[in-house]
Enzyme design. Structure first.
Site, PDB file in Angstrom:
ATOM      1  N   GLU A 291       0.114 -45.646 -39.719  1.00 12.30           N
ATOM      2  CA  GLU A 291       0.808 -45.551 -38.430  1.00 12.30           C
ATOM      3  C   GLU A 291       0.285 -46.575 -37.424  1.00 12.30           C
ATOM      4  OE1 GLU A 291       3.460 -43.491 -38.021  1.00 12.30           O
ATOM      5  OE2 GLU A 291       3.139 -43.085 -40.157  1.00 12.30           O
ATOM      6  N   CYS A 292      -0.803 -47.259 -37.749  1.00 13.24           N
ATOM      7  CA  CYS A 292      -1.473 -48.192 -36.837  1.00 13.24           C
ATOM      8  C   CYS A 292      -1.102 -49.634 -37.189  1.00 13.24           C
ATOM      9  CB  CYS A 292      -2.985 -47.984 -36.931  1.00 13.24           C
ATOM     10  SG  CYS A 292      -3.964 -49.229 -36.064  1.00 13.24           S
TER      11      CYS A 292
END
Length: 143
Positions: free
Chosen positions: A12-13
């Site tokens: 998600e980063c």
């Protein structure tokens, strides 16, 4: 290229995705550990932080975490207490940590990973998700 590389990754980063893409751009398929699903042990985490030349405080992620709610900004907290909080709440572990035979780094920004990959591994340009150019047409780092 054959090289033993491990990345503690959060898909998600964006920074973590860029670091992973840079490793793969070097034609290296790393061991990917999604640390939110499979956190490191206390000893592994302490070693990664130490090997990266960081303090425990420097390895804690504040943004988007329960950092403030847990009172982790208290300067009286010991490294052991901070590590315990990181293990209980893996989202507090800053990412991505990358480990290679050359060294260990917290790859923030993602191009820090270049410091621990062979310089001659890159053939061609690399552009991060946001359009920032990192490697030129010859695979050399753009400063």
């Amino acid at each position: 290229m054959t090289m033993d590389v491990t990345i503690y990754h959060n898909p998600e980063c964006g920074t973590s995705r860029n670091a992973l893409a840079l490793i793969r751009h070097a034609d290296i398929e790393p061991k990917v550990i999604e640390y939110l699903k499979t956190p490191p042990s206390g000893d592994e985490l302490a070693k990664m932080i130490r090997d990266a030349g960081l303090s425990v405080r420097e390895a804690i992620r504040e943004k988007g975490t329960p950092y403030a709610e847990l009172g982790l900004d208290d300067p009286a907290l010991s490294d052991g207490q901070l590590l315990t909080a990181m293990l209980e709440h893996p989202i507090l572990i800053n990412r991505p940590f990358v480990i290679t035979p050359i060294g260990t780094r917290l790859a923030r920004p993602s191009e820090v990973v270049l410091d621990i990959l062979p310089a001659d591994a890159f053939k061609g340009p690399f552009v991060k998700e946001d359009g920032e150019k990192v490697l030129d047409a010859e695979g050399r780092r753009i400063v």
